[in-house]
Design a protein around this motif. Structure first.
Motif, mmCIF file in Angstrom:
data_model
loop_
_atom_site.group_PDB
_atom_site.id
_atom_site.type_symbol
_atom_site.label_atom_id
_atom_site.label_comp_id
_atom_site.label_asym_id
_atom_site.label_seq_id
_atom_site.Cartn_x
_atom_site.Cartn_y
_atom_site.Cartn_z
ATOM 1 N N ILE A 67 31.097 61.457 48.034
ATOM 2 C CA ILE A 67 30.933 62.322 49.190
ATOM 3 C C ILE A 67 29.469 62.293 49.591
ATOM 4 O O ILE A 67 28.588 62.413 48.747
ATOM 5 N N GLY A 68 29.213 62.123 50.866
ATOM 6 C CA GLY A 68 27.840 62.092 51.355
ATOM 7 C C GLY A 68 27.692 62.926 52.614
ATOM 8 O O GLY A 68 28.675 63.357 53.211
ATOM 9 N N LEU A 69 26.476 63.156 52.978
ATOM 10 C CA LEU A 69 26.167 63.894 54.190
ATOM 11 C C LEU A 69 25.431 62.978 55.145
ATOM 12 O O LEU A 69 24.656 62.129 54.733
ATOM 13 N N HIS A 70 25.671 63.172 56.408
ATOM 14 C CA HIS A 70 24.892 62.454 57.406
ATOM 15 C C HIS A 70 24.533 63.441 58.505
ATOM 16 O O HIS A 70 25.272 64.380 58.790
ATOM 17 N N LEU A 71 23.403 63.244 59.092
ATOM 18 C CA LEU A 71 22.898 64.127 60.128
ATOM 19 C C LEU A 71 23.447 63.700 61.473
ATOM 20 O O LEU A 71 23.351 62.535 61.852
ATOM 21 N N ARG A 72 24.054 64.644 62.179
ATOM 22 C CA ARG A 72 24.546 64.387 63.532
ATOM 23 C C ARG A 72 23.515 64.890 64.518
ATOM 24 O O ARG A 72 22.876 65.923 64.296
ATOM 25 N N GLY A 75 24.905 67.713 70.275
ATOM 26 C CA GLY A 75 25.552 67.226 71.483
ATOM 27 C C GLY A 75 26.351 65.958 71.289
ATOM 28 O O GLY A 75 26.880 65.405 72.238
ATOM 29 N N SER A 76 26.429 65.468 70.040
ATOM 30 C CA SER A 76 27.212 64.261 69.799
ATOM 31 C C SER A 76 28.692 64.567 69.993
ATOM 32 O O SER A 76 29.111 65.711 70.030
ATOM 33 N N SER A 77 29.502 63.547 70.080
ATOM 34 C CA SER A 77 30.935 63.729 70.312
ATOM 35 C C SER A 77 31.639 64.397 69.148
ATOM 36 O O SER A 77 32.783 64.794 69.272
ATOM 37 N N ASP A 78 30.977 64.515 67.980
ATOM 38 C CA ASP A 78 31.591 65.146 66.803
ATOM 39 C C ASP A 78 31.508 66.663 66.846
ATOM 40 O O ASP A 78 32.059 67.329 66.006
ATOM 41 N N ASP A 79 30.787 67.226 67.820
ATOM 42 C CA ASP A 79 30.643 68.689 67.900
ATOM 43 C C ASP A 79 31.902 69.361 68.354
ATOM 44 O O ASP A 79 32.711 68.880 69.034
#
Length: 79
Positions: A67-72, A75-79
């Motif tokens: 499991i990892g984290l990534h910074l979005r 306003g990206s489409s994942d919001d």
């Protein structure tokens, strides 16, 4: 298998179930490998919101995932 790419097409639970089956394991065998209860494997594979993060981490490790984290960006489409 990239967990993130697979998650775009299906739920986390179905990704875990698919990997377990790919490895030829039943739920009890995975539970034993991960050091968790069989009901936790079932909960993970059915996307139960009560699943603890440490349990999910143990299951992922037993299945060869991490499991990892990534910074979005805001306003990206994942919001």
């Amino acid at each position: 298998m990239n967990l993130r790419d697979h998650a775009d097409r299906s739920s986390l639970g179905s990704t875990l179930r698919s990997r377990r089956r790919q490895l030829g394991l039943n739920q009890a065998e995975l539970a034993d490998l991960a050091g968790v209860a069989v009901r936790s494997v079932h909960a993970a594979e059915h996307d139960k919101p009560t699943l603890r993060l440490d349990t999910l981490t143990d299951l992922c490790a037993a299945l060869g995932f991490e499991i990892g984290l990534h910074l979005r960006e805001p306003g990206s489409s994942d919001d």
